[in-house]
Scaffold this motif. Structure first.
Motif, short mmCIF file in Angstrom:
data_model
loop_
_atom_site.label_atom_id
_atom_site.label_comp_id
_atom_site.label_asym_id
_atom_site.label_seq_id
_atom_site.Cartn_x
_atom_site.Cartn_y
_atom_site.Cartn_z
N GLN B 159 1.00 -0.77 0.27
CA GLN B 159 -0.01 0.09 0.39
C GLN B 159 0.63 1.67 0.37
O GLN B 159 2.17 1.41 0.50
N PRO B 160 0.52 2.62 -1.12
CA PRO B 160 1.17 3.55 -1.51
C PRO B 160 2.19 4.36 -0.21
O PRO B 160 2.91 4.83 0.43
N SER B 181 3.34 2.97 -6.72
CA SER B 181 2.48 1.20 -6.43
C SER B 181 2.88 0.60 -6.74
O SER B 181 2.98 0.21 -8.31
N ILE B 183 2.11 -2.50 -7.24
CA ILE B 183 0.89 -3.02 -8.48
C ILE B 183 -0.10 -2.46 -8.80
O ILE B 183 -0.94 -3.03 -9.32
N GLY B 184 -0.09 -1.17 -8.91
CA GLY B 184 -0.68 -0.89 -9.70
C GLY B 184 -0.17 0.18 -11.14
O GLY B 184 -0.95 0.44 -11.87
N VAL B 186 2.12 -0.74 -14.30
CA VAL B 186 3.05 -1.63 -15.88
C VAL B 186 3.99 -2.16 -15.72
O VAL B 186 4.13 -3.49 -15.83
N LEU B 268 -3.23 -10.62 -5.04
CA LEU B 268 -2.02 -9.96 -5.65
C LEU B 268 -2.61 -8.60 -6.28
O LEU B 268 -2.88 -7.37 -5.71
N THR B 269 -3.27 -9.07 -7.16
CA THR B 269 -3.22 -7.55 -8.20
C THR B 269 -4.67 -8.50 -9.06
O THR B 269 -5.32 -7.79 -10.03
N GLY B 270 -4.97 -9.34 -9.13
CA GLY B 270 -6.58 -10.20 -9.51
C GLY B 270 -5.72 -9.60 -11.00
O GLY B 270 -6.47 -10.01 -12.03
N PRO B 273 -2.25 -4.65 -13.38
CA PRO B 273 -3.18 -3.30 -14.46
C PRO B 273 -3.40 -4.15 -15.75
O PRO B 273 -2.09 -4.03 -16.05
N THR B 276 -1.37 -6.93 -17.11
CA THR B 276 0.46 -7.26 -17.29
C THR B 276 0.33 -8.07 -16.51
O THR B 276 1.71 -9.40 -16.52
#
Lengths: 438, 325
Positions: B159-160, B181, B183-184, B186, B268-270, B273, B276
């Motif tokens: 979490q940033p 981020s 996990i946010g 690319v 974690l990332t679903g 983004p 990716t």
């Protein structure tokens, strides 16, 4: 009134009759969220009146569709009653998962005209626009916004905002105003804490970003095909307006959301708002009773507004669900009793009081309704402008394609908005062709 | 023979005798008349039946489905035989090739880093310093956790604003923790899943390497010392060749496991983004249980199965050659 009495009497007779005959154990399946807890409480009355016992199977939203559609597709008998998502109606009707309720409604005197029209179309009808009912509207829901009224009302902020943007710092009526407010609060220090503009839907895995982005796209001219041919989507889904709308959503995500909000949906947005991180929150109306009661942000500290209008219209994404009888259930009679009981106006009234959004017009059109809760008027205003995603049997294919294309552009930043929507048109056309719809 | 083992034998013979005596005479007569091969078949038949029912039949059924347009959510639709069309669509789908690339990136880097760190840790632990057992236990802890829990847990670490990971990186680099981020982004997201998998599964590689290191007889090193071989030379001519089969086994296990990686990355990332971090297993699950394209997903699964089986077979052959050296 006469209809109400008849219905009540009929339900009473049904309950009494069945109680004498045999008591069933009914299982109701729904998502795991606050309204479900309210329904457990509400259903105790049904248990007392009917003699049936109720069990509940609640699944968290991100896994709800997977789990329940698996259950339906395998002909499972776990659920007697299903409060399924509005998008499932086409597939569930055509695959025979749900029992058609027309005859039952006629017998019980349940009239769909007594429910909010959008909820009937959205939750109950298949094919859309035809009087074939597969569910009773159970929980009206719509995407709207929550905002920090206490921050908005600070004189120094109002003054600065007016000087910067030339209009008042108040609940926005247009998306442009919303962007201004989000920009204004982004990175601002409020009481020693850095806060952010808005939390919006960006979730990748299930339906999140689609449920968010459509609130902007609709208002920029995006639509699901033309009125003459719903599957003729070229030039509509990827119209210049829709492209502009998608660019707006990306700009909002880039400029004005908390860092790390790349995969946020309902619960993450609630957490961000309740912890005082954001000035505004996009979310379904179901959260409003919880916000209102919250120790940190509840009461006068929060306000509510419908999704703001855009240059091409004023719409909001429909949420909510209808309640259906599962055709694989061995207790269909008892399940129908439950629906008859649930449709009663006094039960619907209690449903609203307990935090469930009734779709019964008698409840929401009551003169006292708009003032019954701070968010009641916003709920009414929002329900008047709803539009829903596809409910075709192939809705999952259509949804996943949109999740993929939109997330890839908005969050990952790949390509352009035009490319994303052109790609979406290609995907959807392919799906329609596979389905034999064009 | 010791007294204890003779007692054990006596007891087991008694037990066998008891079982034999308990067998009804008619059954006993029949069994006595059967050849050994038939008796063996009687014993293994339940297992074979289970294997056929649970493994072989589903596989054959999946192969059959892969040539159809069957969709499990459309029970009323007629199922059409479409030949190789599903295979053709999969192999020419650029999105699927992107998920293959994402999987290859994940596989390569997780294995490379885990082997490097795992071997180093094993080598250090093998030195038998004070508290080495305690540290072994501490290092092994992450792999005892559920991948779903680990995935969820790391979303908070990444979490940033409040995440420990960003804070630590910010502390050492001077960057604002909220400015990136994991996990946010690319570019960072593929590495975010590599880091978590490495954190979780390096201990596994370490344990296997440790077993390899401890299997090397001390006498070989003593002989090398007598020949005045340097530590460096001992490492490359004794340690590495003798640990190599163990290391290759660890690579095989991690390769197969990570090829089907699902839970950790979904939490974690679903897969985002965008796409990716959408690995093949995630994509396959979406096809099978979200799009409900059963025939298509069956073909997809067969392609993945053949790929993994083929690569694993080649690898096992190489492993056997190394062991034979």
């Amino acid at each position: 009134m006469k209809r109400t009495l008849t219905l009540t009497a009929a339900v009473g007779l049904l309950c009494a009759g069945s109680g004498a005959a045999m008591a069933d154990d009914l299982t109701l399946c729904w998502a795991a969220w606050d309204p479900a807890n309210a329904l457990v409480e509400l259903s105790r009355d049904f248990e007392e009146q009917s003699g049936h016992t109720m069990s509940f199977e609640f699944v968290p939203w991100p896994n709800f569709a997977d789990r329940m559609l698996n259950e339906l597709n395998s002909g499972g008998q776990l659920c007697d009653l299903m409060i399924g998502d509005s998008q499932w109606i086409g597939g569930s009707a055509e695959s025979g998962h749900y029992v058609q309720l027309n005859d039952f409604f006629d017998e019980q005197g349940i009239d769909m005209a007594d429910f909010i029209p959008a909820t009937v179309t959205g939750y109950a009808e298949w094919p859309k626009g035809t009087p074939n009912y597969w569910a009773l509207p159970a929980f009206g829901d719509v995407v709207g916004w929550t905002y920090r009224r206490d921050w908005f009302e600070r004189p120094e902020l109002q003054e600065e905002f007016m000087a910067t943007y030339g209009h008042e710092l108040a609940a926005p009526e247009t998306l442009e105003e919303l962007m201004h407010i989000a920009e204004f609060f982004q990175g601002r220090d409020i009481d020693g804490t850095t806060v952010y503009g808005a939390s919006i839907y960006t979730e990748r895995g299930s339906e999140g970003i689609t449920m968010g982005v459509t609130n902007v796209l609709y208002n920029y001219g995006f639509d699901y095909g033309s009125p003459d041919d719903p599957y003729a989507i070229e030039g509509i889904v990827n119209s210049p307006g829709a492209v502009e709308g998608l660019e707006f959503y990306r700009a909002l995500y880039e400029c004005c959301t908390p860092p790390g909000s790349s995969d946020w949906y309902m619960s993450e947005n609630i957490d961000a708002y309740r912890s005082g991180q954001v000035a505004m929150q996009m979310n379904f109306a179901f959260i409003w009773p919880g916000v209102n009661a919250d120790e940190n942000v509840g009461g006068d500290r929060s306000g509510y507004f419908p999704n703001p209008a855009g240059p091409a219209g004023h719409y909001a994404q429909l949420g909510g669900q209808g309640i259906s009888v599962v055709s694989y259930s061995d207790s269909q009679d008892a399940a129908l009793e439950y629906i008859a009981w649930f449709a009663q106006p006094e039960v619907q009234e209690r449903w609203w009081e307990m935090g469930g959004y009734s779709a019964l017009r008698a409840v929401v059109e009551d003169p006292g309704f708009a003032d019954s809760q701070p968010y009641a008027q916003t709920f009414l205003d929002s329900m008047a402008i709803v539009k829903d995603f596809w409910a075709e049997p192939a809705y999952a294919d259509l949804l996943l394609a949109m999740q993929d294309r939109v997330h890839n552009y908005v969050v990952a930043g790949n390509g352009t908005a035009q490319e994303a929507l052109d790609g979406l048109v290609e995907d959807w056309v392919e799906i329609f062709e596979d389905e034999g719809l064009r | 023979m010791t007294r204890k083992s003779s007692e054990d034998r006596f007891m087991s013979e008694t037990a066998i005798d008891r079982v034999a005596q308990a067998t009804p005479p008619r059954v006993a007569r029949r069994i006595r008349g059967l050849p050994d091969r038939a008796i063996a078949w009687i014993f293994i038949a339940p297992t074979i039946f289970l294997l056929l029912a649970v493994n072989i039949f589903p596989l054959v059924w999946t192969i059959r489905l892969s040539f159809t347009d069957y969709r499990v959510n459309r029970p009323n639709n007629e199922v059409e035989w479409i030949g190789l069309r599903n295979y053709e669509r999969i192999l020419t789908d650029s999105d699927i090739w992107k998920t293959m690339q994402a999987t290859a990136h994940f596989l390569f880097w997780t294995i490379a880093i885990q082997v490097l760190i795992g071997f180093t840790l094993a080598w250090l632990i093998n030195k038998k310093f004070r508290g080495s057992n305690f540290w072994t236990t501490v290092i092994v802890l992450p792999m005892m956790l559920s991948p779903a829990v680990v995935g969820n847990f790391w979303t908070f670490l990444y979490q940033p604003q409040i995440g420990l990971f960003n804070t630590v990186v910010g502390f050492f680099t001077g960057a604002d923790p909220a400015s990136f981020s994991m996990i946010g982004d690319v570019n960072l997201a593929p590495w975010s899943i590599v880091i978590v998998d490495t954190w979780m599964w390096t201990p596994f590689v370490m344990l296997i390497c440790l077993a390899g290191l401890r299997s090397i007889p001390e006498s070989i090193y003593e002989a090398a010392e007598c020949d005045r071989a340097s530590k460096w030379r001992q490492f490359w001519t004794i340690t590495v060749p003798l640990v190599l089969p163990f290391l290759m086994l660890a690579v095989l296990f991690r390769g197969i496991e990570n090829f089907k990686m699902f839970d950790l990355v979904v939490q974690l990332t679903g897969g985002g983004p965008g796409n990716t971090t959408t690995l093949t297993s995630i994509d396959l699950k979406r096809e099978a249980f979200e799009r409900w394209r059963t025939g298509f997903a069956s073909a997809y699964a067969i392609i993945l199965f053949v790929t993994v089986f083929g690569l694993a077979s080649i690898y096992v052959k190489a492993l056997n050659k190394v062991k034979e050296r």
